[in-house]
Design a protein around this motif. Structure first.
Motif, PDB file in Angstrom:
ATOM      1  N   PRO A 110     -32.674  -8.114  15.424  1.00 57.04           N
ATOM      2  CA  PRO A 110     -31.893  -9.342  15.183  1.00 57.04           C
ATOM      3  C   PRO A 110     -30.790  -9.161  14.151  1.00 57.04           C
ATOM      4  O   PRO A 110     -29.722  -9.777  14.264  1.00 57.04           O
ATOM      5  CB  PRO A 110     -32.952 -10.345  14.703  1.00 57.04           C
ATOM      6  CG  PRO A 110     -34.117  -9.538  14.282  1.00 57.04           C
ATOM      7  CD  PRO A 110     -34.089  -8.301  15.110  1.00 57.04           C
ATOM      8  N   ALA A 111     -31.024  -8.302  13.135  1.00 56.13           N
ATOM      9  CA  ALA A 111     -29.978  -8.073  12.134  1.00 56.13           C
ATOM     10  C   ALA A 111     -28.762  -7.402  12.775  1.00 56.13           C
ATOM     11  O   ALA A 111     -27.612  -7.771  12.498  1.00 56.13           O
ATOM     12  CB  ALA A 111     -30.524  -7.224  10.990  1.00 56.13           C
ATOM     13  N   VAL A 112     -29.006  -6.414  13.642  1.00 57.67           N
ATOM     14  CA  VAL A 112     -27.898  -5.747  14.333  1.00 57.67           C
ATOM     15  C   VAL A 112     -27.187  -6.723  15.269  1.00 57.67           C
ATOM     16  O   VAL A 112     -25.944  -6.759  15.341  1.00 57.67           O
ATOM     17  CB  VAL A 112     -28.407  -4.519  15.106  1.00 57.67           C
ATOM     18  CG1 VAL A 112     -27.318  -3.966  16.016  1.00 57.67           C
ATOM     19  CG2 VAL A 112     -28.894  -3.446  14.134  1.00 57.67           C
ATOM     20  N   ARG A 126     -46.059  -1.005   3.927  1.00 53.92           N
ATOM     21  CA  ARG A 126     -45.119  -1.804   4.713  1.00 53.92           C
ATOM     22  C   ARG A 126     -43.850  -1.984   3.893  1.00 53.92           C
ATOM     23  O   ARG A 126     -43.789  -2.822   2.993  1.00 53.92           O
ATOM     24  CB  ARG A 126     -45.725  -3.156   5.086  1.00 53.92           C
ATOM     25  CG  ARG A 126     -44.973  -3.870   6.203  1.00 53.92           C
ATOM     26  CD  ARG A 126     -45.740  -5.057   6.711  1.00 53.92           C
ATOM     27  NE  ARG A 126     -45.818  -6.115   5.710  1.00 53.92           N
ATOM     28  CZ  ARG A 126     -46.583  -7.200   5.822  1.00 53.92           C
ATOM     29  NH1 ARG A 126     -47.375  -7.338   6.878  1.00 53.92           N
ATOM     30  NH2 ARG A 126     -46.600  -8.123   4.888  1.00 53.92           N
ATOM     31  N   ASN A 127     -42.862  -1.154   4.187  1.00 56.98           N
ATOM     32  CA  ASN A 127     -41.575  -1.210   3.524  1.00 56.98           C
ATOM     33  C   ASN A 127     -40.614  -2.076   4.334  1.00 56.98           C
ATOM     34  O   ASN A 127     -40.956  -2.523   5.434  1.00 56.98           O
ATOM     35  CB  ASN A 127     -41.037   0.210   3.341  1.00 56.98           C
ATOM     36  CG  ASN A 127     -41.677   0.913   2.155  1.00 56.98           C
ATOM     37  OD1 ASN A 127     -42.302   0.278   1.296  1.00 56.98           O
ATOM     38  ND2 ASN A 127     -41.543   2.219   2.096  1.00 56.98           N
ATOM     39  N   PRO A 128     -39.408  -2.336   3.817  1.00 55.45           N
ATOM     40  CA  PRO A 128     -38.505  -3.252   4.534  1.00 55.45           C
ATOM     41  C   PRO A 128     -38.277  -2.906   5.999  1.00 55.45           C
ATOM     42  O   PRO A 128     -38.314  -3.793   6.851  1.00 55.45           O
ATOM     43  CB  PRO A 128     -37.204  -3.147   3.719  1.00 55.45           C
ATOM     44  CG  PRO A 128     -37.670  -2.862   2.331  1.00 55.45           C
ATOM     45  CD  PRO A 128     -38.866  -1.976   2.492  1.00 55.45           C
ATOM     46  N   LEU A 129     -38.049  -1.636   6.316  1.00 58.44           N
ATOM     47  CA  LEU A 129     -37.694  -1.273   7.687  1.00 58.44           C
ATOM     48  C   LEU A 129     -38.677  -0.314   8.342  1.00 58.44           C
ATOM     49  O   LEU A 129     -38.446   0.128   9.468  1.00 58.44           O
ATOM     50  CB  LEU A 129     -36.289  -0.657   7.723  1.00 58.44           C
ATOM     51  CG  LEU A 129     -35.157  -1.546   7.191  1.00 58.44           C
ATOM     52  CD1 LEU A 129     -33.829  -0.816   7.264  1.00 58.44           C
ATOM     53  CD2 LEU A 129     -35.087  -2.866   7.946  1.00 58.44           C
ATOM     54  N   LEU A 149     -32.933  -9.606   7.122  1.00 63.25           N
ATOM     55  CA  LEU A 149     -32.775  -8.671   6.005  1.00 63.25           C
ATOM     56  C   LEU A 149     -33.385  -9.221   4.726  1.00 63.25           C
ATOM     57  O   LEU A 149     -34.048  -8.489   3.976  1.00 63.25           O
ATOM     58  CB  LEU A 149     -31.294  -8.352   5.796  1.00 63.25           C
ATOM     59  CG  LEU A 149     -30.614  -7.573   6.927  1.00 63.25           C
ATOM     60  CD1 LEU A 149     -29.156  -7.316   6.593  1.00 63.25           C
ATOM     61  CD2 LEU A 149     -31.334  -6.257   7.190  1.00 63.25           C
ATOM     62  N   VAL A 150     -33.154 -10.509   4.455  1.00 64.67           N
ATOM     63  CA  VAL A 150     -33.766 -11.112   3.258  1.00 64.67           C
ATOM     64  C   VAL A 150     -35.281 -11.069   3.366  1.00 64.67           C
ATOM     65  O   VAL A 150     -35.979 -10.725   2.409  1.00 64.67           O
ATOM     66  CB  VAL A 150     -33.269 -12.562   3.069  1.00 64.67           C
ATOM     67  CG1 VAL A 150     -34.041 -13.245   1.947  1.00 64.67           C
ATOM     68  CG2 VAL A 150     -31.776 -12.578   2.775  1.00 64.67           C
ATOM     69  N   PHE A 151     -35.803 -11.410   4.541  1.00 59.90           N
ATOM     70  CA  PHE A 151     -37.251 -11.347   4.749  1.00 59.90           C
ATOM     71  C   PHE A 151     -37.766  -9.923   4.553  1.00 59.90           C
ATOM     72  O   PHE A 151     -38.799  -9.703   3.905  1.00 59.90           O
ATOM     73  CB  PHE A 151     -37.594 -11.845   6.156  1.00 59.90           C
ATOM     74  CG  PHE A 151     -39.041 -11.676   6.517  1.00 59.90           C
ATOM     75  CD1 PHE A 151     -39.995 -12.588   6.113  1.00 59.90           C
ATOM     76  CD2 PHE A 151     -39.453 -10.571   7.267  1.00 59.90           C
ATOM     77  CE1 PHE A 151     -41.334 -12.423   6.438  1.00 59.90           C
ATOM     78  CE2 PHE A 151     -40.787 -10.392   7.594  1.00 59.90           C
ATOM     79  CZ  PHE A 151     -41.727 -11.329   7.176  1.00 59.90           C
ATOM     80  N   TRP A 157     -40.773   2.300  12.909  1.00 56.78           N
ATOM     81  CA  TRP A 157     -39.631   1.505  12.481  1.00 56.78           C
ATOM     82  C   TRP A 157     -39.861   0.037  12.835  1.00 56.78           C
ATOM     83  O   TRP A 157     -40.460  -0.288  13.870  1.00 56.78           O
ATOM     84  CB  TRP A 157     -38.353   1.999  13.142  1.00 56.78           C
ATOM     85  CG  TRP A 157     -37.878   3.309  12.594  1.00 56.78           C
ATOM     86  CD1 TRP A 157     -38.130   4.553  13.087  1.00 56.78           C
ATOM     87  CD2 TRP A 157     -37.099   3.505  11.412  1.00 56.78           C
ATOM     88  NE1 TRP A 157     -37.560   5.517  12.298  1.00 56.78           N
ATOM     89  CE2 TRP A 157     -36.907   4.904  11.255  1.00 56.78           C
ATOM     90  CE3 TRP A 157     -36.533   2.647  10.469  1.00 56.78           C
ATOM     91  CZ2 TRP A 157     -36.184   5.442  10.203  1.00 56.78           C
ATOM     92  CZ3 TRP A 157     -35.806   3.178   9.420  1.00 56.78           C
ATOM     93  CH2 TRP A 157     -35.635   4.561   9.295  1.00 56.78           C
ATOM     94  N   ALA A 158     -39.386  -0.843  11.985  1.00 56.17           N
ATOM     95  CA  ALA A 158     -39.570  -2.290  12.177  1.00 56.17           C
ATOM     96  C   ALA A 158     -38.434  -2.827  13.048  1.00 56.17           C
ATOM     97  O   ALA A 158     -37.473  -3.430  12.551  1.00 56.17           O
ATOM     98  CB  ALA A 158     -39.613  -3.004  10.830  1.00 56.17           C
ATOM     99  N   TYR A 159     -38.534  -2.592  14.347  1.00 53.01           N
ATOM    100  CA  TYR A 159     -37.473  -3.032  15.256  1.00 53.01           C
ATOM    101  C   TYR A 159     -37.374  -4.551  15.314  1.00 53.01           C
ATOM    102  O   TYR A 159     -36.320  -5.096  15.651  1.00 53.01           O
ATOM    103  CB  TYR A 159     -37.716  -2.461  16.657  1.00 53.01           C
ATOM    104  CG  TYR A 159     -37.582  -0.962  16.707  1.00 53.01           C
ATOM    105  CD1 TYR A 159     -36.330  -0.364  16.589  1.00 53.01           C
ATOM    106  CD2 TYR A 159     -38.700  -0.137  16.851  1.00 53.01           C
ATOM    107  CE1 TYR A 159     -36.191   1.016  16.622  1.00 53.01           C
ATOM    108  CE2 TYR A 159     -38.574   1.242  16.878  1.00 53.01           C
ATOM    109  CZ  TYR A 159     -37.320   1.818  16.761  1.00 53.01           C
ATOM    110  OH  TYR A 159     -37.192   3.191  16.774  1.00 53.01           O
ATOM    111  N   GLU A 160     -38.456  -5.241  14.990  1.00 54.23           N
ATOM    112  CA  GLU A 160     -38.409  -6.702  14.965  1.00 54.23           C
ATOM    113  C   GLU A 160     -37.508  -7.210  13.848  1.00 54.23           C
ATOM    114  O   GLU A 160     -37.078  -8.377  13.876  1.00 54.23           O
ATOM    115  CB  GLU A 160     -39.824  -7.275  14.814  1.00 54.23           C
ATOM    116  CG  GLU A 160     -40.515  -7.002  13.489  1.00 54.23           C
ATOM    117  CD  GLU A 160     -41.210  -5.646  13.455  1.00 54.23           C
ATOM    118  OE1 GLU A 160     -42.018  -5.445  12.524  1.00 54.23           O
ATOM    119  OE2 GLU A 160     -40.953  -4.802  14.336  1.00 54.23           O
TER     120      GLU A 160
END
Length: 240
Positions: free
Chosen positions: A225-227, A93-96, A73-75, A218-221
């Motif tokens: 891991p966050a989930v 390229r947004n956060p998610l 999430l920080v990244f 969506w940025a599943y990468e």
């Protein structure tokens, strides 16, 4: 404050009658976001690794789960955001999410409390890599106001003839006024970046190679891991 990657400047336009070099990819990022994200990641890694090494009982597992949750999430919200620009369109390229918008599908680029791109269907996408800085806008406005006052003083002295000392000071004021007239109103860095994007959009939106469909991935990468970290934290806390 946001600056384009200096290594990806567009090449100068060639004289009329010759082929022009395509606009090279240009990348916009937020230096403040990158620096802040790197510092936060360093702190999380330091505290987390220390807890894993010296912790006892469930502490190492809690530390690992916390890092698995926080690091992506920080990244995502600091280091990941970027806007890639070329002759064909935008890659946001947004956060998610990763959004690809051909110039032909871009309806407008808006600046308000945030910078946004709007496609032809009316959907808005925020440009996380180009955050709006009210402080930078206020600073630019103050500089413009000072330059305008200096130009007004120079005009007043010129009208009165001016003394030797007044003429010297008036010359400095005149220089400030001339600089303002030549460069135009000062703009915050992200506002200048948006001006560049609007200019390129106006030039390229009608070209055949800039048509196509808007794609969103969506940025599943980042999400996966966050989930997983959140679930692991929940399980550990639930086991008490």
């Amino acid at each position: 404050m946001t600056t384009p990657d200096p290594s990806r400047e567009p090449e100068p336009t060639k004289p009329a009658g010759t082929a022009t070099t395509p606009y090279k990819d240009r990348v916009y990022r937020s230096p403040a976001g990158v620096v802040g994200g790197a510092l936060v990641l360093a702190i999380v890694a330091w505290l987390g690794i220390d807890a894993v090494v010296v912790g006892e009982g469930r502490t190492p597992w809690l530390a690992l789960a916390t890092m698995l949750f926080l690091v992506p999430l920080v990244f995502a919200y600091t280091l990941r955001p970027a806007v890639f620009v070329n002759d064909d369109g935008l890659r946001v390229r947004n956060p998610l999410r990763l959004i690809v918008l051909p110039w032909g599908q871009v309806a407008s680029l808006r600046s308000g409390f945030s910078n946004e791109v709007v496609d032809d269907s009316g959907i808005k996408y925020q440009l996380w890599a180009l955050p709006v800085s009210v402080r930078a806008r206020s600073k630019a406005a103050r500089q413009d106001a000072r330059a305008a006052r200096a130009a007004a003083r120079a005009d007043a002295r010129a009208g009165q003839g001016g003394s030797l000392r007044g003429g010297a000071v008036g010359a400095a004021d005149l220089g400030a006024g001339a600089a303002l007239a030549a460069d135009g109103p000062r703009r915050a860095e992200t506002d200048r970046a948006m001006d560049e994007l609007r200019e390129l959009h106006e030039r390229r939106q009608g070209e055949p190679g800039t048509q196509g469909e808007v794609t969103v991935r969506w940025a599943y990468e980042i999400i996966a891991p966050a989930v997983a970290g959140a679930v692991l934290l929940g399980v550990l806390w639930g086991l008490g």
